[in-house]
Design an enzyme around this catalytic site. Structure first.
Site, PDB file in Angstrom:
ATOM      1  N   TYR A  39     -39.732  35.496  -6.799  1.00  0.00           N
ATOM      2  CA  TYR A  39     -38.615  35.073  -6.091  1.00  0.00           C
ATOM      3  C   TYR A  39     -37.468  34.358  -6.996  1.00  0.00           C
ATOM      4  O   TYR A  39     -36.311  34.668  -6.824  1.00  0.00           O
ATOM      5  CB  TYR A  39     -38.950  33.876  -5.051  1.00  0.00           C
ATOM      6  CG  TYR A  39     -38.103  33.757  -3.891  1.00  0.00           C
ATOM      7  CD1 TYR A  39     -37.936  34.430  -2.707  1.00  0.00           C
ATOM      8  CD2 TYR A  39     -37.161  32.558  -3.845  1.00  0.00           C
ATOM      9  CE1 TYR A  39     -37.100  34.179  -1.636  1.00  0.00           C
ATOM     10  CE2 TYR A  39     -36.222  32.264  -3.085  1.00  0.00           C
ATOM     11  CZ  TYR A  39     -36.315  32.905  -1.756  1.00  0.00           C
ATOM     12  OH  TYR A  39     -35.264  32.615  -1.002  1.00  0.00           O
ATOM     13  N   ASP A  61     -32.110  45.396  10.848  1.00  0.00           N
ATOM     14  CA  ASP A  61     -33.315  44.614  10.484  1.00  0.00           C
ATOM     15  C   ASP A  61     -34.622  45.709  10.663  1.00  0.00           C
ATOM     16  O   ASP A  61     -34.685  46.437  11.392  1.00  0.00           O
ATOM     17  CB  ASP A  61     -33.624  43.443  11.438  1.00  0.00           C
ATOM     18  CG  ASP A  61     -34.447  42.490  10.888  1.00  0.00           C
ATOM     19  OD1 ASP A  61     -34.085  41.127  10.729  1.00  0.00           O
ATOM     20  OD2 ASP A  61     -35.729  42.554  10.655  1.00  0.00           O
ATOM     21  N   ASN A  64     -28.251  39.881   3.358  1.00  0.00           N
ATOM     22  CA  ASN A  64     -29.050  38.605   3.735  1.00  0.00           C
ATOM     23  C   ASN A  64     -30.738  38.822   3.877  1.00  0.00           C
ATOM     24  O   ASN A  64     -31.393  38.116   3.466  1.00  0.00           O
ATOM     25  CB  ASN A  64     -28.577  38.080   5.144  1.00  0.00           C
ATOM     26  CG  ASN A  64     -29.550  36.960   5.709  1.00  0.00           C
ATOM     27  OD1 ASN A  64     -29.468  35.677   5.266  1.00  0.00           O
ATOM     28  ND2 ASN A  64     -30.300  37.328   6.617  1.00  0.00           N
ATOM     29  N   VAL A 118     -33.927  47.584   4.551  1.00  0.00           N
ATOM     30  CA  VAL A 118     -32.701  47.629   3.372  1.00  0.00           C
ATOM     31  C   VAL A 118     -33.274  48.345   2.108  1.00  0.00           C
ATOM     32  O   VAL A 118     -32.373  48.627   1.113  1.00  0.00           O
ATOM     33  CB  VAL A 118     -32.285  46.250   3.136  1.00  0.00           C
ATOM     34  CG1 VAL A 118     -31.708  45.778   4.261  1.00  0.00           C
ATOM     35  CG2 VAL A 118     -33.473  45.136   2.786  1.00  0.00           C
ATOM     36  N   THR A 159     -36.506  28.484   9.026  1.00  0.00           N
ATOM     37  CA  THR A 159     -36.471  29.938   9.424  1.00  0.00           C
ATOM     38  C   THR A 159     -38.027  30.399   9.788  1.00  0.00           C
ATOM     39  O   THR A 159     -39.070  29.760   9.541  1.00  0.00           O
ATOM     40  CB  THR A 159     -35.992  30.758   8.626  1.00  0.00           C
ATOM     41  OG1 THR A 159     -36.533  31.155   7.454  1.00  0.00           O
ATOM     42  CG2 THR A 159     -34.480  30.079   8.199  1.00  0.00           C
ATOM     43  N   LYS A 165     -33.549  36.084  -7.245  1.00  0.00           N
ATOM     44  CA  LYS A 165     -32.371  35.252  -6.813  1.00  0.00           C
ATOM     45  C   LYS A 165     -31.471  34.965  -8.049  1.00  0.00           C
ATOM     46  O   LYS A 165     -30.156  35.114  -7.673  1.00  0.00           O
ATOM     47  CB  LYS A 165     -32.783  33.940  -5.968  1.00  0.00           C
ATOM     48  CG  LYS A 165     -33.470  34.197  -4.755  1.00  0.00           C
ATOM     49  CD  LYS A 165     -32.696  35.018  -3.597  1.00  0.00           C
ATOM     50  CE  LYS A 165     -33.189  35.067  -2.261  1.00  0.00           C
ATOM     51  NZ  LYS A 165     -32.446  35.852  -1.473  1.00  0.00           N
TER      52      LYS A 165
HETATM   53  N1  LIG Z   1     -35.136  29.729   4.898  1.00  0.00           N
HETATM   54  C1  LIG Z   1     -35.162  29.361   3.347  1.00  0.00           C
HETATM   55  O1  LIG Z   1     -35.543  28.397   3.102  1.00  0.00           O
HETATM   56  C2  LIG Z   1     -34.278  30.066   2.580  1.00  0.00           C
HETATM   57  C3  LIG Z   1     -33.522  29.386   1.364  1.00  0.00           C
HETATM   58  C4  LIG Z   1     -32.900  30.111   0.574  1.00  0.00           C
HETATM   59  C5  LIG Z   1     -32.802  31.189   0.424  1.00  0.00           C
HETATM   60  N2  LIG Z   1     -33.169  32.056   1.718  1.00  0.00           N
HETATM   61  C6  LIG Z   1     -32.920  33.639   1.718  1.00  0.00           C
HETATM   62  O2  LIG Z   1     -32.339  33.729   3.261  1.00  0.00           O
HETATM   63  C7  LIG Z   1     -32.391  35.056   3.537  1.00  0.00           C
HETATM   64  C8  LIG Z   1     -32.966  34.883   5.034  1.00  0.00           C
HETATM   65  O3  LIG Z   1     -34.275  34.300   5.141  1.00  0.00           O
HETATM   66  P1  LIG Z   1     -34.722  33.701   6.212  1.00  0.00           P
HETATM   67  O4  LIG Z   1     -35.132  32.385   5.782  1.00  0.00           O
HETATM   68  O5  LIG Z   1     -33.618  33.487   7.378  1.00  0.00           O
HETATM   69  O6  LIG Z   1     -35.930  34.548   6.783  1.00  0.00           O
HETATM   70  P2  LIG Z   1     -36.491  35.006   8.094  1.00  0.00           P
HETATM   71  O7  LIG Z   1     -37.868  35.681   7.836  1.00  0.00           O
HETATM   72  O8  LIG Z   1     -36.329  34.137   9.351  1.00  0.00           O
HETATM   73  O9  LIG Z   1     -35.460  36.138   8.492  1.00  0.00           O
HETATM   74  C9  LIG Z   1     -35.237  37.429   7.583  1.00  0.00           C
HETATM   75  C10 LIG Z   1     -34.967  38.728   8.281  1.00  0.00           C
HETATM   76  O10 LIG Z   1     -34.997  39.613   7.418  1.00  0.00           O
HETATM   77  C11 LIG Z   1     -35.763  40.893   7.834  1.00  0.00           C
HETATM   78  N3  LIG Z   1     -35.975  41.726   6.671  1.00  0.00           N
HETATM   79  C12 LIG Z   1     -37.123  41.353   5.772  1.00  0.00           C
HETATM   80  N4  LIG Z   1     -37.331  42.577   5.161  1.00  0.00           N
HETATM   81  C13 LIG Z   1     -36.450  43.661   5.450  1.00  0.00           C
HETATM   82  C14 LIG Z   1     -36.165  44.950   5.030  1.00  0.00           C
HETATM   83  N5  LIG Z   1     -36.818  45.271   3.946  1.00  0.00           N
HETATM   84  N6  LIG Z   1     -35.236  45.322   5.481  1.00  0.00           N
HETATM   85  C15 LIG Z   1     -34.493  44.657   6.698  1.00  0.00           C
HETATM   86  N7  LIG Z   1     -34.669  43.553   7.198  1.00  0.00           N
HETATM   87  C16 LIG Z   1     -35.841  43.101   6.583  1.00  0.00           C
HETATM   88  C17 LIG Z   1     -36.760  40.206   8.772  1.00  0.00           C
HETATM   89  O11 LIG Z   1     -37.488  41.032   9.639  1.00  0.00           O
HETATM   90  C18 LIG Z   1     -36.217  38.943   9.161  1.00  0.00           C
HETATM   91  O12 LIG Z   1     -35.493  39.423  10.702  1.00  0.00           O
HETATM   92  C19 LIG Z   1     -33.700  35.687   2.437  1.00  0.00           C
HETATM   93  O13 LIG Z   1     -32.425  36.293   1.675  1.00  0.00           O
HETATM   94  C20 LIG Z   1     -33.951  34.310   1.836  1.00  0.00           C
HETATM   95  O14 LIG Z   1     -34.337  34.609   0.677  1.00  0.00           O
HETATM   96  C21 LIG Z   1     -33.775  31.504   2.695  1.00  0.00           C
END
Ligand SMILES: NC(=O)c1ccc[n+]([C@@H]2O[C@H](COP(=O)([O-])OP(=O)(O)OC[C@H]3O[C@@H](n4cnc5c(N)ncnc54)[C@H](O)[C@@H]3O)[C@@H](O)[C@H]2O)c1
Length: 272
Positions: A175, A43, A96, A70, A210, A179
């Site tokens: 976005y 992270d 992720n 990442v 989240t 995706k």
């Molecule tokens: N929450 C939703 O509604 C939702 C819906 C569809 C898809 N997603 C996808 O789920 C995944 C996780 O998102 P989430 O909702 O848990 O968000 P979140 O913000 O709660 O968690 C994301 C994590 O990724 C880390 N991160 C961000 N950029 C980074 C980087 N460059 N390098 C390393 N770590 C990094 C952040 O520090 C955080 O800990 C994402 O790919 C997001 O697009 C989320």
């Protein structure tokens, strides 16, 4: 292989979760570690990573972390090698980490939003979303495959989104192609890597509560807009995703590859 224990046995598996210090990634890390896997979280947020690793190891789970962006390719190569060195192999990788893309061209109240209009999009913002949400998935799969080929196979599980399938006007424009690109990459990688015993699948969540977008879904107007899309009247909780994550990492899904599995409380059905 027929008992529950055998079908969902991930004990001792070496697992990487990118973006595992929050939200959906944290849930992946928890379910794998709770079931006996050895987990390394990557992270970018060092503070959250420290806290999550401390909380998880206090529960006696085999979890450690590396501060990794990442989007930093040399650092990603190094971090994967460090996991292989420590665990002896890499079996399961969750690609992720992801970020939101700011406001869409419509507000949740149904008004045009000039901030999200195409002519006003900031070019650096576009580049950053594509880099983190799409190009970094390429980097993650690349290093996962490099290691998994040496040990005869593995599982790569990518967090995509229902935004890969439909266009959500209240979500920031970059976005959507990010995706959609992720879903297509998953199918392509499944084709390339199947012969090496590497299964590649995507989890496509709908709205989950989240910290993404600074916890946007906690804001009542946004929350209502997303809740009303769900057929079961609520936004997903990260706990809801654990079963699917475990399934895709476990022997139970041994014939599943190239799939995009939607987990959205039925939102996609209502929206299409
Ligand atoms: N929450 C939703 O509604 C939702 C819906 C569809 C898809 N997603 C996808 O789920 C995944 C996780 O998102 P989430 O909702 O848990 O968000 P979140 O913000 O709660 O968690 C994301 C994590 O990724 C880390 N991160 C961000 N950029 C980074 C980087 N460059 N390098 C390393 N770590 C990094 C952040 O520090 C955080 O800990 C994402 O790919 C997001 O697009 C989320």
């Amino acid at each position: 292989m027929a008992t529950l224990d055998q079908m969902f046995d991930v004990r001792g598996k070496s697992v990487i979760v990118t973006g595992g210090a929050s939200g959906i990634g944290r849930a992946y890390a928890e379910v794998m570690a709770d079931n006996g896997a050895r987990v390394c979280i990557f992270d970018i947020d060092a503070g959250s990573l420290d806290q999550v690793v401390a909380e998880m190891t206090a529960g006696n789970r085999d979890v450690w972390g590396q501060v990794v962006n990442v989007a930093d390719r040399p650092r990603m190569a190094e971090a994967f090698d460090a996991v292989a060195e420590k665990h002896g192999r890499i079996d399961v990788v969750f690609a992720n980490a992801g970020i939101d893309a700011g406001p869409g061209f419509m507000t949740p109240e149904g008004e045009r939003n000039p901030e999200g209009a195409i002519e006003n999009l900031d070019d650096d913002h576009w580049d950053k979303v594509i880099t983190v949400n799409l190009s970094s998935v390429y980097t993650t799969i690349k290093h996962a495959a490099r290691h998994m080929k040496q040990t005869g196979g593995g599982r790569i599980i990518v967090t995509s989104s229902i935004a890969a399938r439909i266009n959500e006007s209240i979500v920031g424009t970059p976005y959507m192609p990010a995706k959609a690109g992720v879903d297509h990459l998953v199918r392509h990688m499944a084709m390339e890597l199947g012969a090496f015993g590497i299964l590649v699948n995507a989890i496509c969540p709908g709205p989950f509560m989240t910290n993404i977008a600074g916890g946007r879904l906690k804001n009542p107007a946004d929350r209502k807009a997303f809740e009303s899309q769900s057929l079961i009247g609520r936004i997903g909780d990260p706990e809801d995703i654990k079963g699917l994550a475990l399934y895709l990492a476990a022997p139970a899904s041994s014939y599943v590859t190239g799939s995009q599995i939607v987990i959205d409380g039925g939102s996609l059905l209502r929206m299409t």
